[in-house]
Design a protein around this motif. Structure first.
Motif, short mmCIF file in Angstrom:
data_model
loop_
_atom_site.label_atom_id
_atom_site.label_comp_id
_atom_site.label_asym_id
_atom_site.label_seq_id
_atom_site.Cartn_x
_atom_site.Cartn_y
_atom_site.Cartn_z
N THR A 10 -4.48 -4.88 -3.25
CA THR A 10 -4.00 -4.65 -1.88
C THR A 10 -5.08 -4.28 -0.88
OG1 THR A 10 -3.59 -2.29 -2.13
CG2 THR A 10 -1.85 -3.77 -2.85
N GLY A 11 -6.25 -3.81 -1.32
CA GLY A 11 -7.21 -3.28 -0.35
C GLY A 11 -6.56 -2.12 0.39
N SER A 12 -6.72 -2.11 1.72
CA SER A 12 -6.04 -1.06 2.48
C SER A 12 -4.85 -1.64 3.24
CB SER A 12 -7.02 -0.41 3.46
OG SER A 12 -7.62 -1.41 4.24
N GLY A 13 -4.52 -2.90 2.95
CA GLY A 13 -3.44 -3.56 3.67
C GLY A 13 -2.12 -3.48 2.91
N GLY A 43 -5.77 -0.34 -4.88
CA GLY A 43 -6.07 -0.30 -3.45
C GLY A 43 -6.33 1.12 -3.00
N ALA A 44 -6.39 1.28 -1.68
CA ALA A 44 -6.57 2.61 -1.08
C ALA A 44 -5.31 2.95 -0.30
CB ALA A 44 -7.77 2.60 -0.16
N GLY A 45 -4.80 4.15 -0.50
CA GLY A 45 -3.55 4.55 0.18
C GLY A 45 -2.37 3.77 -0.34
N VAL A 46 -2.26 3.69 -1.67
CA VAL A 46 -1.26 2.82 -2.30
C VAL A 46 0.14 3.44 -2.29
CG1 VAL A 46 -0.59 1.90 -4.57
CG2 VAL A 46 -2.95 1.66 -3.78
N LYS A 49 3.24 2.02 -0.67
CA LYS A 49 3.49 0.58 -0.79
C LYS A 49 4.39 0.18 -1.96
CE LYS A 49 -1.31 -0.23 0.66
NZ LYS A 49 -2.59 -0.80 0.24
N ASP A 65 -5.58 4.24 -7.17
CA ASP A 65 -5.76 4.51 -5.74
C ASP A 65 -7.15 5.12 -5.55
OD1 ASP A 65 -5.46 5.18 -3.07
OD2 ASP A 65 -3.35 5.74 -3.34
N GLU A 67 -10.65 5.31 -2.59
CA GLU A 67 -11.28 4.88 -1.32
C GLU A 67 -12.21 3.70 -1.58
OE1 GLU A 67 -14.29 7.57 0.14
OE2 GLU A 67 -14.47 8.51 -1.82
N ALA A 70 -10.73 0.17 -0.83
CA ALA A 70 -10.20 -0.12 0.51
C ALA A 70 -10.49 -1.57 0.93
CB ALA A 70 -10.76 0.86 1.53
#
Ligand SMILES: Cc1cc2nc3c(=O)[nH]c(=O)nc-3n(C[C@H](O)[C@H](O)[C@H](O)COP(=O)(O)OP(=O)(O)OC[C@H]3O[C@@H](n4cnc5c(N)ncnc54)[C@H](O)[C@@H]3O)c2cc1C
Length: 326
Positions: A10-13, A43-46, A49, A65, A67, A70
């Motif tokens: 996912t990256g950060s998206g 990803g970052a900030g998973v 999601k 998860d 950084e 990202a």
């Protein structure tokens, strides 16, 4: 075969649409074998999601998860994917056929000592194990491949698997997985990220693609193609000849050295149907071709063929679609 592990990179998206497709394919394979579906979300900030992933078929969600995830970095994602694969213990690992998945899969296969099949369009149960189906010879034939290693990695072409209808009553176990991601050990240095500019739906995700080729004669007619694509909820594609002529950006190119797509409907307008172009559309469910040359190879694969000058057909087609939309 007990467990199938699908990957969401996912990256950060947001979660890519391929996540739901992989879950649908994994679910079908696991159900046929009485197995389980695991999903690794890297990803970052998973955290925010993963809400609907159980409903779409996951039995267990493994979250990595960090950084460092990202943006896509091969070494960081490899470390994360290996950690998720070990935590899952899955026999079959499914990766999306986008740029990230195609880059990551062979690295992961190597490190897991797993056989790998790329560009798969289907998964089939058979008495001698799971078969991975992929087009060969530019889509002229389909190969059915079994993999002898215990663990198997497959890269699934986008839009080749169907997501399942969500079942809100399903629940999944969520597991946070720690991955040893140490940037000081990275062997690859990413010097730049260039994001592709897209307005509207991405070519790879579009259910309808309206493509133009050299037969359009210039950039101007692409405006009509854009309108038609917009009305049909799709995207514009092109042959390499149209891209090389500078009529549309390279991101529109469909084919062997362009994008491999699998829309529900593909319209080829003024495109001859060279094998390198056809290699990009073997996954298209319905192909409609407009070409003034009845001998054009595109008619060999088209489900509906219109032998005519596109300048006579396209205005009428647009008119009809506009009226239907109105
Ligand atoms: C290594 C390699 C990789 C390649 N990768 C790709 C790739 O990824 N994607 C790709 O597309 N190509 C690729 N090519 C190029 C490919 O071989 C063809 O040259 C290219 O696809 C031709 O594009 P085209 O069909 O638009 O043009 P043409 O082959 O010139 O065909 C134009 C068509 O338009 C028709 N036409 C002309 N006027 C009209 C009109 N008024 N109304 C209706 N029809 C009309 C003609 O009858 C003709 O069939 C690759 C080639 C190589 C060697």
């Amino acid at each position: 075969m007990a467990k199938v592990l699908a990957f969401a990179l996912t990256g950060s998206g947001p979660l890519p649409q391929s996540t739901y497709e992989l879950l649908g394919g994994a679910r079908a394979v696991a159900d046929a074998a009485g197995g389980q579906v695991h999903l690794a979300v890297l990803g970052a900030g998973v955290a925010g999601k993963i809400g609907d992933l159980a409903a779409h078929g996951a039995d267990r969600i493994l979250v990595v998860d960090s950084e460092h995830l990202a943006v896509y970095h091969p070494d960081a994602y490899l470390a994360a994917a290996r950690a998720a694969a070990e935590a899952s213990g899955a026999d079959v690992l499914l990766l999306p056929g986008d740029t990230r998945g195609r880059d990551l899969a062979p690295r992961l296969g190597y490190h897991l000592r797993a056989g790998i099949v790329t560009d798969c369009v289907a998964l089939e149960a058979s008495p001698d194990g799971l078969r991975f189906v992929k087009p060969v010879y530019g889509g002229k034939a389909m190969a059915r491949i079994t993999v002898r290693t215990d663990r198997k990695v497959a890269v699934m072409r986008q839009r080749s698997l169907d997501p399942r209808a969500p079942d809100p009553s399903r629940r999944a176990e969520v597991l946070n997985v720690e991955a040893a991601i140490d940037p000081s050990t990275f062997r690859t240095q990413v010097v730049d990220h260039i994001s592709e500019e897209t307005t509207g739906i991405r070519l790879e995700d579009a259910p309808v693609v309206v493509s133009g080729g050299r037969g359009l004669g210039g950039p101007e007619p692409f405006k009509q193609l854009e309108e038609l694509a917009r009305l049909l909820g799709g995207a514009v594609g092109a042959s390499r000849a149209a891209v090389d002529a500078g009529w549309v950006p390279p991101s529109c190119q469909v084919g062997q050295t362009g994008k491999v797509i699998g829309p529900d409907l593909y319209l080829a307008i003024g495109i001859s149907g060279a094998s390198q172009h056809l290699a990009g559309i073997t996954g298209a469910k319905t192909i409609v071709a407009i070409n003034k040359d009845e001998q054009a190879p595109i008619f060999g694969v088209a489900h509906i063929g219109v032998v005519a000058d596109y300048r006579e057909v396209l205005p009428h087609l647009l008119e009809e679609v506009r009226a239907a939309r109105a």
